[in-house]
Design a protein around this motif. Sequence first.
Motif, short mmCIF file in Angstrom:
data_model
loop_
_atom_site.label_atom_id
_atom_site.label_comp_id
_atom_site.label_asym_id
_atom_site.label_seq_id
_atom_site.Cartn_x
_atom_site.Cartn_y
_atom_site.Cartn_z
N LEU A 264 0.82 -1.21 0.00
CA LEU A 264 0.00 0.00 0.00
C LEU A 264 0.86 1.27 0.00
CD1 LEU A 264 -2.87 0.96 0.00
CD2 LEU A 264 -2.93 0.78 2.48
N ILE A 265 1.96 1.19 0.71
CA ILE A 265 2.83 2.36 0.83
C ILE A 265 3.41 2.75 -0.54
CG2 ILE A 265 5.11 1.34 1.32
CD1 ILE A 265 3.83 3.47 3.93
N ASP A 266 3.70 1.71 -1.38
CA ASP A 266 4.20 1.99 -2.73
C ASP A 266 3.10 2.55 -3.61
OD1 ASP A 266 6.69 1.08 -2.08
OD2 ASP A 266 6.26 -0.98 -2.68
N LEU A 267 1.88 2.08 -3.35
CA LEU A 267 0.74 2.58 -4.11
C LEU A 267 0.58 4.09 -3.84
CD1 LEU A 267 -1.42 1.10 -5.85
CD2 LEU A 267 -2.94 1.27 -3.90
N ILE A 268 0.72 4.46 -2.57
CA ILE A 268 0.57 5.87 -2.21
C ILE A 268 1.65 6.72 -2.87
CG2 ILE A 268 0.64 7.52 -0.29
CD1 ILE A 268 -0.59 5.42 1.50
N SER A 269 2.92 6.29 -2.74
CA SER A 269 3.96 7.13 -3.36
C SER A 269 3.82 7.16 -4.88
CB SER A 269 5.38 6.74 -2.95
OG SER A 269 5.44 5.44 -2.52
N GLY A 270 3.35 6.04 -5.47
CA GLY A 270 3.12 6.01 -6.91
C GLY A 270 2.04 7.00 -7.32
N PHE A 271 0.93 7.01 -6.57
CA PHE A 271 -0.17 7.94 -6.87
C PHE A 271 0.33 9.38 -6.78
CE2 PHE A 271 -3.86 4.96 -5.48
CZ PHE A 271 -3.83 4.38 -6.73
N ILE A 272 1.10 9.65 -5.73
CA ILE A 272 1.57 11.03 -5.55
C ILE A 272 2.42 11.45 -6.74
CG2 ILE A 272 3.09 12.48 -4.14
CD1 ILE A 272 1.93 11.07 -1.69
N GLU A 273 3.24 10.51 -7.22
CA GLU A 273 4.09 10.84 -8.36
C GLU A 273 3.25 11.11 -9.61
OE1 GLU A 273 7.73 8.39 -9.94
OE2 GLU A 273 7.88 8.89 -7.82
N ILE A 274 2.23 10.27 -9.85
CA ILE A 274 1.39 10.48 -11.04
C ILE A 274 0.62 11.79 -10.91
CG2 ILE A 274 -0.61 9.64 -12.33
CD1 ILE A 274 0.12 6.89 -11.79
N LEU A 275 0.11 12.04 -9.71
CA LEU A 275 -0.73 13.24 -9.53
C LEU A 275 0.08 14.53 -9.67
CD1 LEU A 275 -3.06 12.02 -6.65
CD2 LEU A 275 -3.70 12.47 -9.01
N GLN A 276 1.40 14.41 -9.51
CA GLN A 276 2.24 15.60 -9.72
C GLN A 276 2.09 16.12 -11.14
OE1 GLN A 276 6.18 14.46 -8.63
NE2 GLN A 276 5.93 15.20 -6.55
N GLU A 277 1.81 15.19 -12.06
CA GLU A 277 1.70 15.61 -13.45
C GLU A 277 0.29 16.06 -13.81
OE1 GLU A 277 3.65 12.33 -15.42
OE2 GLU A 277 5.40 12.89 -14.20
N TYR A 278 -0.67 15.87 -12.92
CA TYR A 278 -2.03 16.34 -13.17
C TYR A 278 -2.12 17.84 -12.86
CZ TYR A 278 -4.26 11.70 -13.50
OH TYR A 278 -4.65 10.45 -13.87
N GLU A 279 -2.95 18.53 -13.63
CA GLU A 279 -3.17 19.94 -13.29
C GLU A 279 -4.24 20.03 -12.23
OE1 GLU A 279 -3.89 22.94 -16.21
OE2 GLU A 279 -2.06 22.37 -17.30
N LEU A 280 -3.85 20.41 -11.03
CA LEU A 280 -4.80 20.48 -9.93
C LEU A 280 -4.68 21.82 -9.24
CD1 LEU A 280 -3.96 17.04 -8.24
CD2 LEU A 280 -5.91 17.52 -9.72
N SER A 281 -5.79 22.26 -8.63
CA SER A 281 -5.68 23.50 -7.86
C SER A 281 -4.83 23.22 -6.63
CB SER A 281 -7.06 23.99 -7.46
OG SER A 281 -7.56 23.15 -6.45
N GLU A 282 -4.22 24.26 -6.11
CA GLU A 282 -3.35 24.10 -4.94
C GLU A 282 -4.12 23.49 -3.78
OE1 GLU A 282 0.06 23.72 -4.18
OE2 GLU A 282 -0.25 24.57 -6.16
N GLU A 283 -5.41 23.86 -3.69
CA GLU A 283 -6.23 23.39 -2.58
C GLU A 283 -6.42 21.86 -2.66
OE1 GLU A 283 -9.97 25.36 -2.54
OE2 GLU A 283 -10.58 24.30 -0.70
N VAL A 284 -6.80 21.41 -3.86
CA VAL A 284 -7.02 19.97 -4.03
C VAL A 284 -5.72 19.21 -3.78
CG1 VAL A 284 -7.59 18.18 -5.73
CG2 VAL A 284 -8.89 20.31 -5.69
N ARG A 285 -4.63 19.74 -4.34
CA ARG A 285 -3.35 19.06 -4.20
C ARG A 285 -2.94 18.95 -2.72
NH1 ARG A 285 0.15 17.97 -8.04
NH2 ARG A 285 -0.65 19.45 -9.54
N SER A 286 -3.06 20.06 -1.99
CA SER A 286 -2.61 20.00 -0.59
C SER A 286 -3.53 19.09 0.21
CB SER A 286 -2.53 21.39 0.02
OG SER A 286 -3.81 21.92 0.13
N ASN A 287 -4.81 19.10 -0.13
CA ASN A 287 -5.77 18.23 0.55
C ASN A 287 -5.37 16.76 0.38
OD1 ASN A 287 -8.10 17.68 1.96
ND2 ASN A 287 -9.29 17.39 0.07
#
Length: 334
Positions: free
Chosen positions: A276-299
């Motif tokens: 699960l821990i790898d899944l979380i860091s993987g998601f975070i890495e992918i989401l870095q490339e998504y365009e998200l508002s600062e609020e959503v990202r920090s949340n």
Amino acid sequence: MSISTTKSTTENLPWIEKYRPESLDDVYGQTNVVETVRRFVTEGKLPHLLFYGPPGTGKTSTILALAKEIYGPKHYKNMILELNASDDRGIDVVRNQIKDFASTRQIFAQKSFKLIILDEADAMTSAAQNALRRIIEKYTKTTRFCILANYSHKLTPALLSRCTRFRFQPLPQDAIAKRMENVLAREHLKLTADAKTAVLKLSRGDMRKALNVLQASQATLKDPINDEVTEDIIYECVGSPKPKDLEYCLQTILKDDRITALETVRKLRTNTGLALIDLISGFIEILQEYELSEEVRSNILIKLSDVEYAISKGGNDKIQCGAVVSVIRSSFNV
Ligand SMILES: Nc1ncnc2c1ncn2[C@@H]1O[C@H](COP(=O)(O)OP(=O)(O)OP(=O)(O)O)[C@@H](O)[C@H]1O
Ligand SMILES: [Mg+2]
């Protein structure tokens, strides 16, 4: 490049030892450090040294290569004392070893000083580090100390001020790529372009990791002469989730209903043995490339870091997995 050992003696060595730099010229990606220490040696003004930085960036290799350059490949072993500070030894033992070493004369010695390498010095207690400062001063006439550590903030200021510091940066990708090509050619190992990119990405500036992955990947090939190592093999050897699996998980979380998403993630984790821990860091890495508002990202980051913390404290895997799915869904208003 000089790899002088014969085939029979090097055959069974792990690649990280087989390809340990023989000279300072073989140390890749640390040009500034190499140039400066070499200048110290040619000018005959070698100070006490401190090499610090992340693992696998060449600290131990550089000091050993430097010793070979100063004393010559034949006699260098007599002129250095390697102490591993995280061995379970009291400072008295260290003090005696240093005393014995510093006070014996060397028949072959052309240089006036010997080298004491103190590896993993940041694992020493501060009492032991403090005891060292007297030792360093006492033997400065006949020895030079080289202190190796991962973190400089774990060393006492007194020790720091006695050494000239060099920070070893995580190695740039092109340095690892160059060394990798070199090793691949010598080992007659073939990698697809995707696999090479994966090695560079996964090693994160750590040459030891890169070499270990390459050696492990070779072992998986049925026919090492003709087969090529693929991206999938590399990810399997590292035990990291494959980007396409991560993307698949993320898509099901965002697009399917909650029950289906949970079931898909669960299945994928069972099939691939994904933590699960790898899944979380993987998601975070992918989401870095998504365009998200600062609020959503920090949340997302704040909530996922809570889950990560809970896992490290031994939280229930099923509950935490549900939490990851919920965090992402609620942040995206799914
Ligand atoms: N800059 C480099 N150039 C070439 N090879 C390197 C380099 N850095 C590391 N390596 C390879 O990785 C292996 C491990 O490197 P080394 O022992 O020097 O790392 P280190 O910085 O001392 O790490 P640690 O902090 O874990 O002790 C070496 O045997 C060598 O094969
Ligand atoms: Mg080391």
